[in-house]
Design a protein around this motif. Structure first.
Motif, PDB file in Angstrom:
ATOM      1  N   PRO A   1      17.795 -24.188 -80.968  1.00  0.00           N
ATOM      2  CA  PRO A   1      18.185 -23.526 -79.490  1.00  0.00           C
ATOM      3  C   PRO A   1      18.434 -24.988 -78.813  1.00  0.00           C
ATOM      4  O   PRO A   1      18.071 -26.055 -78.915  1.00  0.00           O
ATOM      5  N   PRO A   2      19.364 -24.752 -77.779  1.00  0.00           N
ATOM      6  CA  PRO A   2      19.949 -25.758 -76.834  1.00  0.00           C
ATOM      7  C   PRO A   2      19.075 -26.166 -75.787  1.00  0.00           C
ATOM      8  O   PRO A   2      19.457 -27.082 -75.082  1.00  0.00           O
ATOM      9  N   TYR A   3      17.954 -25.370 -75.705  1.00  0.00           N
ATOM     10  CA  TYR A   3      17.397 -25.658 -74.429  1.00  0.00           C
ATOM     11  C   TYR A   3      16.579 -27.164 -74.259  1.00  0.00           C
ATOM     12  O   TYR A   3      15.932 -27.509 -75.168  1.00  0.00           O
ATOM     13  N   GLY A   4      16.755 -27.726 -73.237  1.00  0.00           N
ATOM     14  CA  GLY A   4      16.296 -28.925 -73.018  1.00  0.00           C
ATOM     15  C   GLY A   4      17.050 -29.997 -73.624  1.00  0.00           C
ATOM     16  O   GLY A   4      16.481 -31.265 -73.693  1.00  0.00           O
ATOM     17  N   THR A   5      18.128 -29.878 -74.265  1.00  0.00           N
ATOM     18  CA  THR A   5      18.913 -30.876 -74.728  1.00  0.00           C
ATOM     19  C   THR A   5      20.080 -31.487 -74.001  1.00  0.00           C
ATOM     20  O   THR A   5      20.818 -32.232 -74.369  1.00  0.00           O
TER      21      THR A   5
ATOM     22  N   SER B   1      24.845 -27.060 -71.983  1.00  0.00           N
ATOM     23  CA  SER B   1      24.750 -25.896 -71.250  1.00  0.00           C
ATOM     24  C   SER B   1      25.195 -24.501 -71.850  1.00  0.00           C
ATOM     25  O   SER B   1      25.782 -24.881 -72.840  1.00  0.00           O
TER      26      SER B   1
END
Length: 249
Positions: free
Chosen positions: A242-246, A249
């Motif tokens: 998952p791209p969350y917190g990286t 956007s």
């Protein structure tokens, strides 16, 4: 606890049940929970049971010896019923009769009157059907839209069935998926365990096609378990993280 599943597909019916019973961590035993009533060429009926073992055994004995009609006084057995619908009704009547005799005593002793049964099969001249009969004696039926029913510890084995089983799934594929469902349950719940009893019924044959017990050393089941675990590992590794917190956007 137990896990039993019935899968109702266009080609026929698959029934699978574990055999573990326990009354505590140090009192584990093996009892058959998949019972077959068969007159080849005329009928084949399978009943898978969950709940209180004494209640299940009493119900099965009544079905073999006969449930008395309160009006005529005649005895009707599971070998006499003219249809699978009537068979499900008879199972419900047997459950209510066992409750009439034993139910209050069980509840007074905190044992509980707990029983649920899967009833599937076909009688000559009638349709192949699969029912789930509850402790009150009422029942529901599997359909083309909902082609499987489960009793006992069902939550661990449900996801694979939801994703992969449909009415047009082949009988052999339904058996494989049922075994994966059972493996998922065994891995996540110690109260469900081997041996596993398996039955397949092909539509309009009026006899069991496969009757088999899978023991701990069964080569196919061990291979299935290993392949399914490896496939799950490969699948989750293949999915991007998952791209969350990286900051992406």
């Amino acid at each position: 606890m137990t896990y039993c599943v019935g899968i109702f597909v266009q080609e026929g019916l698959v029934m699978i049940a574990d055999t573990r019973t326990n009354a505590g961590l140090d009192n584990i035993a093996t009892y058959r929970k998949l019972h077959i009533f068969e007159k080849p060429g005329e009928r084949v009926v399978a009943i898978a049971t969950s709940g209180n073992l004494a209640v299940s055994q009493s119900v099965l004995s009544l079905l073999s010896e006969g449930v008395r009609d309160p009006v005529t006084g005649d005895l009707e057995t599971i070998y006499d019923t003219p249809s699978m619908f009537r068979t499900a009704q008879l199972v419900g009547e047997a459950i209510r009769e066992v409750y009439r005799v034993d139910g209050k005593a069980l509840e007074q002793n905190a044992a509980g009157f707990d029983v649920t049964m899967l009833v599937g099969g076909q009688i000559a001249g009638r349709r192949l059907r699969l029912f789930m009969v509850y402790r009150a004696g009422n029942f529901i039926e599997a359909t083309e839209d909902t082609p499987y029913l489960q009793i006992g510890e069902h939550k661990y084995g449900k996801p694979i069935l939801d994703r992969a089983v449909g009415f047009r799934t082949s009988l052999r594929e339904a058996l494989k998926l049922g075994l994966i469902s059972m493996d998922s349950t065994i891995r996540s719940n110690l109260s469900v365990g081997l041996p596993i009893d398996v039955l397949t019924i092909r539509r309009d044959v009026f006899a069991s096609e496969l009757r088999h017990r899978i023991e701990a050393q069964d080569g196919y089941f061990q291979d299935l378990r290993q392949r399914w675990s490896a496939a799950l590992r490969e699948a989750h590794i293949a999915i991007p993280p998952p791209p969350y917190g990286t900051g992406v956007s």
